[in-house]
Design a protein around this motif. Structure first.
Motif, PDB file in Angstrom:
ATOM      1  N   VAL A 119       0.738  -1.303  -0.473  1.00  0.00           N
ATOM      2  CA  VAL A 119      -0.137   0.199  -0.126  1.00  0.00           C
ATOM      3  C   VAL A 119       0.874   1.361  -0.119  1.00  0.00           C
ATOM      4  N   ILE A 120       0.377   2.120  -0.909  1.00  0.00           N
ATOM      5  CA  ILE A 120       1.774   3.226  -0.879  1.00  0.00           C
ATOM      6  C   ILE A 120       1.129   4.126   0.438  1.00  0.00           C
ATOM      7  N   GLY A 121       2.885   4.903   0.878  1.00  0.00           N
ATOM      8  CA  GLY A 121       2.263   5.417   2.311  1.00  0.00           C
ATOM      9  C   GLY A 121       1.995   6.337   2.149  1.00  0.00           C
ATOM     10  N   VAL A 122       1.296   7.086   3.187  1.00  0.00           N
ATOM     11  CA  VAL A 122       0.591   8.131   3.536  1.00  0.00           C
ATOM     12  C   VAL A 122       0.301   8.550   4.608  1.00  0.00           C
ATOM     13  N   GLY A 123       0.734   9.733   5.601  1.00  0.00           N
ATOM     14  CA  GLY A 123       1.163   9.839   6.863  1.00  0.00           C
ATOM     15  C   GLY A 123       1.931  10.728   6.686  1.00  0.00           C
ATOM     16  N   GLU A 124       2.542  10.729   8.395  1.00  0.00           N
ATOM     17  CA  GLU A 124       3.331  11.316   9.461  1.00  0.00           C
ATOM     18  C   GLU A 124       4.707  10.626   9.214  1.00  0.00           C
ATOM     19  N   ASN A 125       4.167   9.578  10.005  1.00  0.00           N
ATOM     20  CA  ASN A 125       5.153   8.714  10.373  1.00  0.00           C
ATOM     21  C   ASN A 125       5.770   7.673   9.434  1.00  0.00           C
ATOM     22  N   ILE A 126       6.799   8.122   8.488  1.00  0.00           N
ATOM     23  CA  ILE A 126       7.268   7.341   7.308  1.00  0.00           C
ATOM     24  C   ILE A 126       8.840   7.055   7.189  1.00  0.00           C
ATOM     25  N   VAL A 127       8.911   5.844   6.693  1.00  0.00           N
ATOM     26  CA  VAL A 127      10.499   5.825   6.310  1.00  0.00           C
ATOM     27  C   VAL A 127      10.386   4.778   5.497  1.00  0.00           C
ATOM     28  N   ARG A 128      11.535   5.133   4.742  1.00  0.00           N
ATOM     29  CA  ARG A 128      11.893   5.257   3.281  1.00  0.00           C
ATOM     30  C   ARG A 128      13.858   4.371   3.300  1.00  0.00           C
ATOM     31  N   ILE A 129      13.166   2.855   2.976  1.00  0.00           N
ATOM     32  CA  ILE A 129      14.969   2.689   2.738  1.00  0.00           C
ATOM     33  C   ILE A 129      14.741   1.343   1.355  1.00  0.00           C
ATOM     34  N   SER A 130      16.064   2.626   0.925  1.00  0.00           N
ATOM     35  CA  SER A 130      17.148   1.710  -0.789  1.00  0.00           C
ATOM     36  C   SER A 130      17.798   1.211  -0.040  1.00  0.00           C
ATOM     37  N   ARG A 131      18.055  -0.324  -1.233  1.00  0.00           N
ATOM     38  CA  ARG A 131      18.840  -0.773  -0.878  1.00  0.00           C
ATOM     39  C   ARG A 131      19.536  -1.655  -2.024  1.00  0.00           C
ATOM     40  N   LEU A 132      20.885  -1.093  -2.541  1.00  0.00           N
ATOM     41  CA  LEU A 132      21.265  -1.247  -4.029  1.00  0.00           C
ATOM     42  C   LEU A 132      21.521  -3.136  -3.786  1.00  0.00           C
ATOM     43  N   VAL A 133      21.101  -3.663  -5.241  1.00  0.00           N
ATOM     44  CA  VAL A 133      21.236  -4.807  -5.233  1.00  0.00           C
ATOM     45  C   VAL A 133      21.011  -5.561  -7.192  1.00  0.00           C
ATOM     46  N   ILE A 134      21.492  -6.876  -7.096  1.00  0.00           N
ATOM     47  CA  ILE A 134      21.951  -6.983  -8.468  1.00  0.00           C
ATOM     48  C   ILE A 134      19.742  -8.038  -8.773  1.00  0.00           C
ATOM     49  N   TYR A 135      19.703  -7.478  -9.869  1.00  0.00           N
ATOM     50  CA  TYR A 135      18.340  -8.729 -10.240  1.00  0.00           C
ATOM     51  C   TYR A 135      18.290  -8.789 -11.553  1.00  0.00           C
ATOM     52  N   ASP A 136      17.839  -9.896 -11.690  1.00  0.00           N
ATOM     53  CA  ASP A 136      17.649  -9.671 -12.809  1.00  0.00           C
ATOM     54  C   ASP A 136      18.793  -9.908 -13.547  1.00  0.00           C
ATOM     55  N   GLY A 137      20.166 -10.184 -13.584  1.00  0.00           N
ATOM     56  CA  GLY A 137      21.075  -9.872 -13.630  1.00  0.00           C
ATOM     57  C   GLY A 137      21.601  -8.059 -14.008  1.00  0.00           C
ATOM     58  N   GLY A 138      21.328  -7.444 -13.536  1.00  0.00           N
ATOM     59  CA  GLY A 138      21.896  -5.688 -13.471  1.00  0.00           C
ATOM     60  C   GLY A 138      21.680  -5.223 -12.783  1.00  0.00           C
ATOM     61  N   PRO A 139      22.159  -4.159 -12.440  1.00  0.00           N
ATOM     62  CA  PRO A 139      21.335  -3.311 -10.976  1.00  0.00           C
ATOM     63  C   PRO A 139      20.253  -2.672 -10.430  1.00  0.00           C
ATOM     64  N   ALA A 140      19.556  -3.327  -9.986  1.00  0.00           N
ATOM     65  CA  ALA A 140      18.365  -2.106  -9.149  1.00  0.00           C
ATOM     66  C   ALA A 140      18.528  -2.140  -7.906  1.00  0.00           C
ATOM     67  N   TYR A 141      17.622  -1.340  -7.215  1.00  0.00           N
ATOM     68  CA  TYR A 141      17.143  -0.154  -5.983  1.00  0.00           C
ATOM     69  C   TYR A 141      16.287  -1.103  -5.586  1.00  0.00           C
ATOM     70  N   VAL A 142      16.245  -1.828  -4.416  1.00  0.00           N
ATOM     71  CA  VAL A 142      15.140  -1.825  -3.691  1.00  0.00           C
ATOM     72  C   VAL A 142      14.459  -1.051  -2.709  1.00  0.00           C
ATOM     73  N   ARG A 143      13.202  -0.111  -3.190  1.00  0.00           N
ATOM     74  CA  ARG A 143      12.578   0.627  -2.750  1.00  0.00           C
ATOM     75  C   ARG A 143      11.572   0.042  -0.995  1.00  0.00           C
ATOM     76  N   PHE A 144      11.581  -0.071   0.016  1.00  0.00           N
ATOM     77  CA  PHE A 144      11.118  -0.209   1.159  1.00  0.00           C
ATOM     78  C   PHE A 144      10.271   0.999   1.367  1.00  0.00           C
ATOM     79  N   THR A 145       8.915   0.912   2.419  1.00  0.00           N
ATOM     80  CA  THR A 145       7.963   2.346   2.938  1.00  0.00           C
ATOM     81  C   THR A 145       7.664   1.976   3.744  1.00  0.00           C
ATOM     82  N   LEU A 146       8.005   1.999   4.937  1.00  0.00           N
ATOM     83  CA  LEU A 146       6.716   1.789   6.466  1.00  0.00           C
ATOM     84  C   LEU A 146       6.221   2.646   6.869  1.00  0.00           C
ATOM     85  N   TRP A 147       5.279   2.326   7.293  1.00  0.00           N
ATOM     86  CA  TRP A 147       4.556   3.552   7.932  1.00  0.00           C
ATOM     87  C   TRP A 147       3.195   3.305   8.737  1.00  0.00           C
ATOM     88  N   GLU A 148       2.982   4.138   9.903  1.00  0.00           N
ATOM     89  CA  GLU A 148       2.097   3.635  10.408  1.00  0.00           C
ATOM     90  C   GLU A 148       0.893   4.730   9.963  1.00  0.00           C
TER      91      GLU A 148
END
Length: 158
Positions: free
Chosen positions: A129-158
Motif C-alpha cells: 500500500v502506498i505510504g501516506v501519513g506523518e510517520n513514514i520511513v523509506r529505505i533504498s538498497r542497491l541490489v542485483i536483480y535479473d542480472g543487472g543493478p537495481a534498487y529495492v525501495r521499501f516504505t514502512l509507515w503507521e
C-alpha cells in the motif's frame, strides 16, 4: 484590622499566583517534551523495523532456502548477499499482503515494496500500500536483480 495582616494575605495570594504560573509552565513543558519523545520512539521503531525487513529481504535466502508460498517460514529474496532471486521476488509479490505483514511481525504498520532500475523504472509491479501519513520511513538498497543493478525501495509507515 491591622495593615500587617492585610499585607500577609496579599503576599499569600501573590505567592499562590506565582506558584500556579510556574506549575502550569512546568506541566506544559513536560507535555511538549513527552510528545516529542513519543514521536521519536515511534520513528526509531519504524526505522529499526524497516532496516530489519530490508536486511532480511536482500541478504538472506529465507527459510527454507528454496521456500514457496506453501512452506515459507521466513521471507528472504536473495541467492546470496544482495543478489535477488527473480523466482522468490515473484512469489513474494504474489503473497497475501496481510500474511506478509504477519511474517515480518509488523501487523500494526503498512508497507510498500518495489524494485527499480537505476533510471527509476519499475522492474516489478509494486507490492503493498502506498505510504501516506506523518510517520513514514523509506529505505533504498542497491541490489542485483535479473542480472543487472537495481534498487529495492521499501516504505514502512503507521
Amino acid at each position: 484590622m491591622s495593615k500587617k495582616g492585610q499585607i500577609s494575605t496579599t503576599d499569600l495570594f501573590v505567592a499562590i499566583f506565582v506558584f500556579l504560573i510556574l506549575l502550569t509552565t512546568i506541566l506544559v513543558t513536560w507535555n511538549v517534551y513527552s510528545n516529542r519523545l513519543n514521536e521519536g520512539i515511534l520513528y526509531e521503531n519504524l526505522l529499526l523495523n524497516a532496516f530489519y525487513i530490508t536486511d532480511t529481504l536482500v541478504k538472506t535466502q529465507g527459510q527454507p532456502d528454496n521456500w514457496t508460498l506453501d512452506d515459507v517460514g521466513a521471507i528472504g529474496l536473495a541467492f546470496n548477499d544482495r543478489n535477488l532471486s527473480k523466482n522468490k521476488v515473484e512469489q513474494f509479490v504474489s503473497m497475501d499482503y496481510n500474511y506478509s505483514k504477519e511474517m515480518f511481525n509488523v501487523e500494526r504498520y503498512d508497507f510498500y515494496f518495489q524494485i527499480e532500475d537505476p533510471n527509476g523504472a519499475n522492474l516489478i509491479d509494486p507490492y503493498g500500500v502506498i505510504g501516506v501519513g506523518e510517520n513514514i520511513v523509506r529505505i533504498s538498497r542497491l541490489v542485483i536483480y535479473d542480472g543487472g543493478p537495481a534498487y529495492v525501495r521499501f516504505t514502512l509507515w503507521e
